[in-house]
Enzyme design. Structure first.
Site, PDB file in Angstrom:
ATOM      1  N   ASP A 252     -24.222  23.362  40.164  1.00 41.18           N
ATOM      2  CA  ASP A 252     -24.716  22.652  38.982  1.00 41.18           C
ATOM      3  C   ASP A 252     -24.206  21.220  39.074  1.00 41.18           C
ATOM      4  O   ASP A 252     -22.996  20.967  38.980  1.00 41.18           O
ATOM      5  CB  ASP A 252     -24.203  23.347  37.723  1.00 41.18           C
ATOM      6  CG  ASP A 252     -24.819  22.791  36.455  1.00 41.18           C
ATOM      7  OD1 ASP A 252     -24.943  21.547  36.347  1.00 41.18           O
ATOM      8  OD2 ASP A 252     -25.168  23.583  35.558  1.00 41.18           O
TER       9      ASP A 252
ATOM     10  N   GLN B 200     -28.664  23.291  39.731  1.00 38.98           N
ATOM     11  CA  GLN B 200     -28.989  23.020  38.332  1.00 38.98           C
ATOM     12  C   GLN B 200     -28.687  21.561  38.037  1.00 38.98           C
ATOM     13  O   GLN B 200     -27.890  20.918  38.715  1.00 38.98           O
ATOM     14  CB  GLN B 200     -28.203  23.943  37.391  1.00 38.98           C
ATOM     15  CG  GLN B 200     -28.674  25.397  37.470  1.00 38.98           C
ATOM     16  CD  GLN B 200     -27.856  26.324  36.593  1.00 38.98           C
ATOM     17  OE1 GLN B 200     -26.640  26.203  36.503  1.00 38.98           O
ATOM     18  NE2 GLN B 200     -28.519  27.271  35.956  1.00 38.98           N
TER      19      GLN B 200
ATOM     20  N   GLU C  62     -20.530  30.122  40.200  1.00 43.76           N
ATOM     21  CA  GLU C  62     -20.743  28.738  39.786  1.00 43.76           C
ATOM     22  C   GLU C  62     -19.451  28.098  39.296  1.00 43.76           C
ATOM     23  O   GLU C  62     -18.868  28.566  38.309  1.00 43.76           O
ATOM     24  CB  GLU C  62     -21.777  28.683  38.655  1.00 43.76           C
ATOM     25  CG  GLU C  62     -22.034  27.279  38.125  1.00 43.76           C
ATOM     26  CD  GLU C  62     -22.910  27.273  36.885  1.00 43.76           C
ATOM     27  OE1 GLU C  62     -23.511  26.220  36.606  1.00 43.76           O
ATOM     28  OE2 GLU C  62     -22.988  28.308  36.188  1.00 43.76           O
TER      29      GLU C  62
ATOM     30  N   GLU D 272     -31.079  22.970  33.227  1.00 43.24           N
ATOM     31  CA  GLU D 272     -30.187  23.590  32.249  1.00 43.24           C
ATOM     32  C   GLU D 272     -29.596  22.508  31.345  1.00 43.24           C
ATOM     33  O   GLU D 272     -28.422  22.175  31.419  1.00 43.24           O
ATOM     34  CB  GLU D 272     -29.073  24.382  32.952  1.00 43.24           C
ATOM     35  CG  GLU D 272     -28.335  25.309  31.989  1.00 43.24           C
ATOM     36  CD  GLU D 272     -27.203  26.066  32.659  1.00 43.24           C
ATOM     37  OE1 GLU D 272     -27.019  27.248  32.317  1.00 43.24           O
ATOM     38  OE2 GLU D 272     -26.494  25.485  33.500  1.00 43.24           O
TER      39      GLU D 272
END
Length: 267
Positions: free
Chosen positions: A181, A209, A146, A245
């Site tokens: 993300d 995310q 990530e 998240e």
């Protein structure tokens, strides 16, 4: 329609950790993710999942000494044995929890690192990821990497989507994928719609995310048009999960209006 997983490390913190499973289920979530499971027996976590009809869709491999400020070891030269032992431990938990995705954190690069030293970080990272992907493939698990923004995590080694995708291509393992993300990506690069349209069709993105930008609260708080982004994800046929998240501004349940609205459920 996109599928959403509650992140139990950031959400439902008004409850003790083991009680967060029931709270997420009561709010209609069908899946959960969190940072680390290792403070609890895998069997106990499995029981919480089963008792509440939940799926575990993501957690992180051991990150080194988190409390001392470490944020992963996979790119750190000299930490190879620790990294690989941690992968094996994560895969043991994944087997018990029925989890198909494990995020392997790169770690923090020294701020004074030279170009040669950063090249060594990258070589170490690539070799550890190849090892992890091989181990994970035998277990039917995806290894994820990530890109993380350096405002929230100064010094983190992996920051940009192109760098993550380059590593995945170089390793060439079907079970190594990118964790996109949208919060981190917006802070570092922006242009989220183009990023989704470019990267989701490659098959290299294994998990999404979301959080509001800039303050990491509910995803509808701030500069993102989340309904548009979810519609783009839906139109591209992404069949994975979107992890929520974010840090709720007040109570977690009270802040889920964005999800109710998107699903078209009565308030």
């Amino acid at each position: 329609m996109p599928r959403f997983a509650a992140n139990l490390s950031l959400m439902y913190t008004e409850h003790p950790f083991l009680d967060r499973f029931a709270a997420a289920s009561a709010d209609g979530f069908e899946a959960v993710e969190y940072l680390f499971p290792y403070a609890y027996e895998a069997a106990e976590l499995r029981r919480r999942l089963d008792d509440n009809g939940l799926r575990q869709v993501l957690f992180n491999a051991p990150p080194g000494d988190w409390d001392a400020g470490e944020r992963g070891t996979a790119a750190l030269p000299g930490r190879e044995r620790e990294t690989r032992t941690g992968i094996d431990r994560a895969l043991e938990y994944a087997a018990e929890l029925g989890c198909e995705r494990v995020h392997v954190m790169a770690g923090l690069a020294a701020p004074e690192a030279t170009d040669a030293e950063r090249a060594r970080y990258r070589d170490t990272y690539r070799e550890n990821l190849a090892h992890a992907a091989g181990r994970a493939a035998a277990a039917g698990v995806d290894v994820l990497i990530e890109p993380i923004n350096t405002r929230d995590m100064p010094g983190y080694f992996l920051n940009r989507q192109a760098d993550a995708h380059a590593l995945v291509r170089e390793v060439g393992a079907a079970r190594l994928k990118v964790q996109l993300d949208l919060y981190h990506c917006q802070i570092v690069e922006g242009d989220l719609t183009a990023t989704l349209r470019r990267d989701l069709p490659t098959g290299r993105v294994g998990h999404l995310q979301i959080a509001g930008v800039p303050d990491r609260h509910e995803p509808d708080a701030g500069e993102l048009n989340i309904r548009h982004l979810f519609d783009v994800v839906d139109a591209l046929g992404f069949d994975g999960w979107i992890g929520c998240e974010y840090v709720p501004r007040a109570g977690t349940s009270e802040g889920l209006g964005w999800l109710t609205d998107y699903r078209g459920e009565p308030a």
